[in-house]
Design a protein around this motif. Structure first.
Motif, PDB file in Angstrom:
ATOM      1  N   MET A 283       0.840  -1.165   0.000  1.00 38.52           N
ATOM      2  CA  MET A 283       0.000   0.000   0.000  1.00 38.52           C
ATOM      3  C   MET A 283       0.890   1.235   0.000  1.00 38.52           C
ATOM      4  N   PRO A 284       0.420   2.329  -0.562  1.00 40.12           N
ATOM      5  CA  PRO A 284       1.240   3.542  -0.575  1.00 40.12           C
ATOM      6  C   PRO A 284       1.409   4.131   0.820  1.00 40.12           C
ATOM      7  N   GLY A 285       2.571   4.675   1.050  1.00 38.03           N
ATOM      8  CA  GLY A 285       2.866   5.349   2.304  1.00 38.03           C
ATOM      9  C   GLY A 285       3.509   6.686   2.022  1.00 38.03           C
ATOM     10  N   ARG A 286       3.439   7.581   2.984  1.00 38.69           N
ATOM     11  CA  ARG A 286       4.066   8.888   2.856  1.00 38.69           C
ATOM     12  C   ARG A 286       4.907   9.159   4.094  1.00 38.69           C
ATOM     13  N   PHE A 287       6.192   9.430   3.828  1.00 42.27           N
ATOM     14  CA  PHE A 287       7.137   9.744   4.895  1.00 42.27           C
ATOM     15  C   PHE A 287       7.250  11.252   5.041  1.00 42.27           C
ATOM     16  N   THR A 288       7.119  11.719   6.272  1.00 42.97           N
ATOM     17  CA  THR A 288       7.319  13.130   6.590  1.00 42.97           C
ATOM     18  C   THR A 288       8.446  13.216   7.610  1.00 42.97           C
ATOM     19  N   PRO A 289       9.589  13.801   7.201  1.00 46.66           N
ATOM     20  CA  PRO A 289      10.704  13.887   8.152  1.00 46.66           C
ATOM     21  C   PRO A 289      10.405  14.906   9.244  1.00 46.66           C
ATOM     22  N   TYR A 290      10.944  14.654  10.424  1.00 49.32           N
ATOM     23  CA  TYR A 290      10.882  15.642  11.495  1.00 49.32           C
ATOM     24  C   TYR A 290      11.849  16.757  11.129  1.00 49.32           C
ATOM     25  N   GLY A 291      11.628  17.932  11.640  1.00 49.18           N
ATOM     26  CA  GLY A 291      12.529  19.048  11.369  1.00 49.18           C
ATOM     27  C   GLY A 291      13.909  18.834  11.961  1.00 49.18           C
ATOM     28  N   GLU A 292      13.979  17.980  12.962  1.00 51.19           N
ATOM     29  CA  GLU A 292      15.246  17.676  13.626  1.00 51.19           C
ATOM     30  C   GLU A 292      15.215  16.218  14.069  1.00 51.19           C
ATOM     31  N   HIS A 293      16.385  15.681  14.281  1.00 46.72           N
ATOM     32  CA  HIS A 293      16.488  14.300  14.760  1.00 46.72           C
ATOM     33  C   HIS A 293      15.947  14.231  16.186  1.00 46.72           C
ATOM     34  N   ARG A 294      15.148  13.205  16.496  1.00 48.19           N
ATOM     35  CA  ARG A 294      14.588  13.021  17.841  1.00 48.19           C
ATOM     36  C   ARG A 294      15.062  11.696  18.402  1.00 48.19           C
ATOM     37  N   THR A 295      15.239  11.686  19.694  1.00 48.03           N
ATOM     38  CA  THR A 295      15.566  10.448  20.391  1.00 48.03           C
ATOM     39  C   THR A 295      14.569  10.270  21.523  1.00 48.03           C
ATOM     40  N   VAL A 296      13.979   9.083  21.601  1.00 52.79           N
ATOM     41  CA  VAL A 296      13.080   8.758  22.698  1.00 52.79           C
ATOM     42  C   VAL A 296      13.670   7.567  23.448  1.00 52.79           C
ATOM     43  N   ARG A 297      13.422   7.519  24.738  1.00 55.98           N
ATOM     44  CA  ARG A 297      13.877   6.386  25.535  1.00 55.98           C
ATOM     45  C   ARG A 297      12.784   5.338  25.522  1.00 55.98           C
ATOM     46  N   VAL A 298      13.163   4.125  25.161  1.00 58.11           N
ATOM     47  CA  VAL A 298      12.217   3.012  25.144  1.00 58.11           C
ATOM     48  C   VAL A 298      12.822   1.826  25.883  1.00 58.11           C
ATOM     49  N   GLU A 299      11.954   1.021  26.448  1.00 54.38           N
ATOM     50  CA  GLU A 299      12.395  -0.220  27.067  1.00 54.38           C
ATOM     51  C   GLU A 299      12.921  -1.149  25.972  1.00 54.38           C
ATOM     52  N   ASN A 300      13.845  -1.989  26.348  1.00 53.80           N
ATOM     53  CA  ASN A 300      14.399  -2.980  25.439  1.00 53.80           C
ATOM     54  C   ASN A 300      14.118  -4.366  26.004  1.00 53.80           C
ATOM     55  N   ALA A 301      14.297  -5.367  25.176  1.00 47.09           N
ATOM     56  CA  ALA A 301      13.979  -6.743  25.564  1.00 47.09           C
ATOM     57  C   ALA A 301      14.762  -7.202  26.789  1.00 47.09           C
ATOM     58  N   ASP A 302      15.913  -6.572  27.067  1.00 46.48           N
ATOM     59  CA  ASP A 302      16.697  -6.956  28.241  1.00 46.48           C
ATOM     60  C   ASP A 302      16.278  -6.207  29.503  1.00 46.48           C
ATOM     61  N   GLY A 303      15.198  -5.407  29.425  1.00 46.33           N
ATOM     62  CA  GLY A 303      14.691  -4.699  30.584  1.00 46.33           C
ATOM     63  C   GLY A 303      15.303  -3.331  30.826  1.00 46.33           C
ATOM     64  N   ARG A 304      16.252  -2.907  30.003  1.00 45.54           N
ATOM     65  CA  ARG A 304      16.892  -1.597  30.150  1.00 45.54           C
ATOM     66  C   ARG A 304      16.301  -0.611  29.152  1.00 45.54           C
ATOM     67  N   ALA A 305      16.202   0.639  29.551  1.00 45.45           N
ATOM     68  CA  ALA A 305      15.745   1.698  28.647  1.00 45.45           C
ATOM     69  C   ALA A 305      16.950   2.283  27.923  1.00 45.45           C
ATOM     70  N   ARG A 306      16.791   2.505  26.629  1.00 44.28           N
ATOM     71  CA  ARG A 306      17.849   3.086  25.805  1.00 44.28           C
ATOM     72  C   ARG A 306      17.216   4.084  24.838  1.00 44.28           C
ATOM     73  N   GLY A 307      18.051   4.929  24.263  1.00 46.64           N
ATOM     74  CA  GLY A 307      17.580   5.892  23.284  1.00 46.64           C
ATOM     75  C   GLY A 307      17.312   5.230  21.940  1.00 46.64           C
ATOM     76  N   LEU A 308      16.236   5.648  21.291  1.00 49.29           N
ATOM     77  CA  LEU A 308      15.906   5.190  19.947  1.00 49.29           C
ATOM     78  C   LEU A 308      15.757   6.434  19.083  1.00 49.29           C
ATOM     79  N   GLY A 309      16.596   6.556  18.065  1.00 47.86           N
ATOM     80  CA  GLY A 309      16.547   7.713  17.179  1.00 47.86           C
ATOM     81  C   GLY A 309      15.385   7.614  16.204  1.00 47.86           C
ATOM     82  N   LEU A 310      14.671   8.712  16.052  1.00 50.78           N
ATOM     83  CA  LEU A 310      13.530   8.758  15.146  1.00 50.78           C
ATOM     84  C   LEU A 310      13.711   9.914  14.172  1.00 50.78           C
ATOM     85  N   GLY A 311      13.487   9.627  12.886  1.00 55.92           N
ATOM     86  CA  GLY A 311      13.708  10.636  11.865  1.00 55.92           C
ATOM     87  C   GLY A 311      12.449  11.199  11.244  1.00 55.92           C
ATOM     88  N   GLY A 312      11.304  10.585  11.511  1.00 55.17           N
ATOM     89  CA  GLY A 312      10.079  11.097  10.915  1.00 55.17           C
ATOM     90  C   GLY A 312       8.907  10.175  11.138  1.00 55.17           C
TER      91      GLY A 312
END
Length: 124
Positions: free
Chosen positions: A1-30
Motif C-alpha cells: 500500500m502507498p505510504g508517505r514519509f514526513t521527516p521531522y525538522g530535527e532528529h529526535r531520540t526517545v527512551r524506550v524499554e528494550n527486551a533486556d529490561g533496560r531503557a535506551r535511546g531510539l533515534g527517530l527521523g520522521g
C-alpha cells in the motif's frame, strides 16, 4: 500500500524499554503515514544510512497471536516522501529467536489499534 514519509525538522531520540529490561535511546527521523482498511495510521520511523526506513511496531495481535512486537523496513522514500508499506514483510525481531539479542520495544504511538495478520508473527 502507498505510504508517505514526513521527516521531522530535527532528529529526535526517545527512551524506550528494550527486551533486556533496560531503557535506551531510539533515534527517530520522521513519521510514516498509510491507510489500512480505510483508516489512516502512522508510525514513527528511523531513517537508516541507506535512506530506507525502520519501524518497531505492535498491533492488537501482539502477544496474542503474534510476538510482542515486530519490525518493518520500508524502502527509502522518493523526493516527494512516497514509499510502499508492505505489512507482509513485517519481521520478527532477533530477540524473538534468542535472549542475548537486545531489541527496542515500540516507541510511543507505534502500537496500532488494528490487527496486522500479515508478515512473520510467531516462531513455529
Amino acid at each position: 500500500m502507498p505510504g508517505r514519509f514526513t521527516p521531522y525538522g530535527e532528529h529526535r531520540t526517545v527512551r524506550v524499554e528494550n527486551a533486556d529490561g533496560r531503557a535506551r535511546g531510539l533515534g527517530l527521523g520522521g513519521q510514516l503515514a498509510f491507510t489500512l482498511d480505510g483508516r489512516e495510521l502512522t508510525l514513527q520511523v528511523t531513517v537508516q544510512g541507506d535512506g530506507s526506513l525502520w519501524a518497531v511496531f505492535g498491533d492488537t495481535t501482539s502477544g496474542n497471536g503474534s510476538y510482542r512486537f515486530r519490525f518493518l523496513r520500508p524502502a527509502a522514500p522518493d523526493a516527494d516522501g512516497r514509499t510502499t508499506v508492505d505489512l507482509n514483510r513485517a519481521l520478527l525481531p532477533p530477540c524473538a529467536f534468542a535472549d542475548h539479542f537486545v531489541c527496542p520495544f515500540p516507541p510511543p504511538g507505534n502500537r496500532l489499534d488494528v490487527a496486522v495478520e500479515a508478515g512473520e508473527r510467531n516462531l513455529l
